[in-house]
Design a protein around this motif. Structure first.
Motif, PDB file in Angstrom:
ATOM      1  N   LEU A 110       0.829  -1.206   0.000  1.00 47.59           N
ATOM      2  CA  LEU A 110       0.000   0.000   0.000  1.00 47.59           C
ATOM      3  C   LEU A 110       0.867   1.262   0.000  1.00 47.59           C
ATOM      4  O   LEU A 110       0.561   2.233  -0.703  1.00 47.59           O
ATOM      5  CB  LEU A 110      -0.939   0.006   1.208  1.00 47.59           C
ATOM      6  N   GLN A 111       1.956   1.243   0.766  1.00 48.20           N
ATOM      7  CA  GLN A 111       2.860   2.396   0.784  1.00 48.20           C
ATOM      8  C   GLN A 111       3.513   2.598  -0.583  1.00 48.20           C
ATOM      9  O   GLN A 111       3.650   3.732  -1.056  1.00 48.20           O
ATOM     10  CB  GLN A 111       3.931   2.216   1.862  1.00 48.20           C
ATOM     11  N   SER A 112       3.913   1.496  -1.202  1.00 41.13           N
ATOM     12  CA  SER A 112       4.520   1.591  -2.534  1.00 41.13           C
ATOM     13  C   SER A 112       3.521   2.128  -3.549  1.00 41.13           C
ATOM     14  O   SER A 112       3.863   2.985  -4.383  1.00 41.13           O
ATOM     15  CB  SER A 112       5.021   0.209  -2.979  1.00 41.13           C
ATOM     16  N   ALA A 113       2.299   1.642  -3.507  1.00 43.34           N
ATOM     17  CA  ALA A 113       1.275   2.100  -4.433  1.00 43.34           C
ATOM     18  C   ALA A 113       0.979   3.583  -4.220  1.00 43.34           C
ATOM     19  O   ALA A 113       0.797   4.340  -5.186  1.00 43.34           O
ATOM     20  CB  ALA A 113       0.005   1.278  -4.272  1.00 43.34           C
ATOM     21  N   GLU A 114       0.955   4.007  -2.963  1.00 43.28           N
ATOM     22  CA  GLU A 114       0.711   5.425  -2.674  1.00 43.28           C
ATOM     23  C   GLU A 114       1.854   6.295  -3.199  1.00 43.28           C
ATOM     24  O   GLU A 114       1.628   7.367  -3.770  1.00 43.28           O
ATOM     25  CB  GLU A 114       0.533   5.627  -1.170  1.00 43.28           C
ATOM     26  N   SER A 115       3.074   5.816  -3.022  1.00 44.90           N
ATOM     27  CA  SER A 115       4.245   6.541  -3.521  1.00 44.90           C
ATOM     28  C   SER A 115       4.213   6.653  -5.043  1.00 44.90           C
ATOM     29  O   SER A 115       4.505   7.720  -5.614  1.00 44.90           O
ATOM     30  CB  SER A 115       5.517   5.833  -3.063  1.00 44.90           C
TER      31      SER A 115
END
Length: 132
Positions: A110-115
């Motif tokens: 989720l953090q990667s997708a948000e980034s």
């Protein structure tokens, strides 16, 4: 491919023409002051000065049109490039949004997708700024 209208042409200013005519007059006056001549010779100086001034005016007009044409072409190419880059980035943004909406994804994903989504939005904003 998107059709875009070219940007409006820049208004021509009178300054280059006035500068050319003034420089021609100055050249004629300098020629008069340096050369002690009879009246027919002065007419030759005057006509040669006017002739040089007209040539300079036509040359400036020619190059001004050429530069304007290049600027219009560049603006059209940049518009097409912006559109194409946005089109290439939109699937990545959609996939990042899809991952963000997935309830089963782990925290790092989720953090990667948000980034990824934030980076793509920054690129889109940058492309919008280059339009101005």
């Amino acid at each position: 491919m998107a059709t875009t209208q070219p940007p409006p042409l820049q208004k021509k200013t009178i300054f280059p023409y006035v500068a050319s005519i003034t420089s021609g007059i100055i050249l004629c006056v300098l020629a008069f002051s340096l050369y002690d001549a009879t009246l027919p010779t002065w007419f030759i100086f005057i006509f040669m000065g006017l002739y040089c001034t007209l040539i300079l005016l036509f040359a400036m007009n020619f190059y001004q049109k050429k530069i304007t044409k290049i600027e219009v072409t560049q603006q059209q190419q940049l518009s097409v490039l912006r559109h194409d880059v946005k089109g290439l980035l939109s699937p990545a943004l959609l996939m990042a949004d899809r991952i963000l909406l997935n309830k089963l994804a782990d925290e790092k994903t989720l953090q990667s997708a948000e980034s990824i989504a934030q980076s793509i939005e920054k690129v889109a904003d940058y492309l919008k700024e280059t339009k101005k």
